[in-house]
Design an enzyme around this catalytic site. Sequence first.
Site, PDB file in Angstrom:
ATOM      1  N   HIS A  70      -7.965   8.308   3.763  1.00  8.63           N
ATOM      2  CA  HIS A  70      -8.962   8.534   3.143  1.00  8.63           C
ATOM      3  C   HIS A  70      -9.424   7.697   2.022  1.00  8.63           C
ATOM      4  CE1 HIS A  70     -12.413  10.663   1.528  1.00  8.63           C
ATOM      5  NE2 HIS A  70     -12.504  11.426   2.716  1.00  8.63           N
ATOM      6  N   GLY A 128     -15.273   9.264 -21.212  1.00 10.66           N
ATOM      7  CA  GLY A 128     -13.733   8.576 -21.406  1.00 10.66           C
ATOM      8  C   GLY A 128     -13.806   7.188 -21.467  1.00 10.66           C
ATOM      9  N   HIS A 156      -7.284   5.161 -15.752  1.00  5.20           N
ATOM     10  CA  HIS A 156      -6.110   5.685 -16.228  1.00  5.20           C
ATOM     11  C   HIS A 156      -5.047   5.148 -15.398  1.00  5.20           C
ATOM     12  CE1 HIS A 156      -3.008   8.796 -16.692  1.00  5.20           C
ATOM     13  NE2 HIS A 156      -3.389   8.932 -17.565  1.00  5.20           N
ATOM     14  N   GLY A 185      -6.276   6.982 -12.293  1.00  6.95           N
ATOM     15  CA  GLY A 185      -7.498   6.287 -11.823  1.00  6.95           C
ATOM     16  C   GLY A 185      -8.598   6.899 -12.511  1.00  6.95           C
TER      17      GLY A 185
END
Lengths: 299, 299
Positions: A82, A162, A167, A171
């Site tokens: 996925h 953010g 990150h 991610g």
Amino acid sequence: MERIVECVPNYSVGQDLEVVEKIVSCFRGKEGIKLLDYSSDKDHNRSVVTLVGEPEKVKVAVVESVKVAMAHIDLREHKGEHPRMGACDVIPFIPIKNFTLEDAVALSKEVGQALGELGVPVFLYERSASASHRENLAAIRKGQFEGMPEKMKLPEWQSDFGPKAPHESFGVVAVGARMPLVAFNVNLSTADVAIADAIAKKVRHIGGGLRYVKGMGVYLKERNLAQVSMNLTDYTKTSLYRALEMVRIEAKRYGVSVVGTEIIGLVPQKALIDSIEYYMGIENFSPDQILENKLSEEA
Amino acid sequence: MERIVECVPNYSVGQDLEVVEKIVSCFRGKEGIKLLDYSSDKDHNRSVVTLVGEPEKVKVAVVESVKVAMAHIDLREHKGEHPRMGACDVIPFIPIKNFTLEDAVALSKEVGQALGELGVPVFLYERSASASHRENLAAIRKGQFEGMPEKMKLPEWQSDFGPKAPHESFGVVAVGARMPLVAFNVNLSTADVAIADAIAKKVRHIGGGLRYVKGMGVYLKERNLAQVSMNLTDYTKTSLYRALEMVRIEAKRYGVSVVGTEIIGLVPQKALIDSIEYYMGIENFSPDQILENKLSEEA
């Protein structure tokens, strides 16, 4: 519960069931929250949790679950079929009771802000999106975890909350609000999937059809028949009966008829009431007249 | 509540609201019981209470309410337009959840026995009746309070429980079990009530029509149209859609069509699901798929 929101967060873990359990425990047995379902797929290496609850309680628990995902999932080592871009990949909020789509948008932004403060870049999507090219989850996720560092350098793919870069291990995450989806399939008196596909293309929004219908043709091998498989993305505006009757109209062109339908998964009661009112011509019906609704009212 | 029975006791008091309040307080705020509705009619001098709850709790509360009626209502002084034979006149039990019609029959007999022990003659009626001529409430009540002393001397009108003659001030009570009634009306494209009446006579059971349909023609003055007014006495056997389509079939004879329908009062969810399954051809649908049902499940 007076106000109810549904949340269906997806996490990029499906093989390590201990981590799944840690995530799910953020929602299990918590006051004001009801864990409806969760399932993990090994091939996808992904888990989907379905919960409902009071908006404030859901917010706190979801943020908690993202912290757990951050602590235990490292996307640099993640493999699965996925597509994914984050340890917690996507967090949709869905209005259920005494809670509007606008309320869900506001909640998604509060959660987005909280996650941004944890150091995770957040993309608002669907009805919460800050621009129309960011509404579609697939468009945001394109390039996946590995492609995000480059993608986020583009001005049109800045995060809404953010950091401005992914990150390292987590991610990025998509957070948004949408209406409940109703998965509604119509089976045809033919095995020719090309006909089902042609009908789906007429009925769905992008083909000039109904505003809140997505659809495609599917061949059901075990029954040897073709099916128009649809998602109704706002059943309050595009009802089940409208989708069904539109399929019937288009099917006539091919001398094909409808042999049955199916509703997959959950459906809001109101979606069924709309259609029964149409087919039976019921006037002035109120959901309060349904015995079970009376029984479930707060005492 | 795991098992739920509904009870709709009728009391022969509608003007003295203090007595009504004393009766209703037997059901209000009681654990395992939910008071859904109550209403008093001054002209009828009669009150109807609707409650649901756990069978054992309902039994205790109903017996308690009959004691209150016995203490405060004297039928020798009662006048009202509605026919009546007892201070508490009739007590129907209706199966709602995890409780069958047979369970409701058993419960009605337990309550009947308890009331008999209080000194009130009890006639079991509807599905609880001890003979077919005692199924119909109107047949039992014929002669009313004043006629009961003579009527009960007849062998075919012996009580099922309690004394063999009416209680001096209370009279007698009918206790029984029945399915939930669904009141379903079909409006026609004519103001001619004779046509509505002719259709009703074809559709209803006693006219050779559907097994669980009672019906008659009604003229709606304010809308200047005629209506087939029906009671479905067992919606699990005779569904709404069957009654509607049968009316349509009979209406054709008069060149009349259906212009709308209405459901009066409460309707079990299953009655609506049956009909939506029919009209939309939905396969394999489960009530568990309705979101609201998921939400109201015990946690």
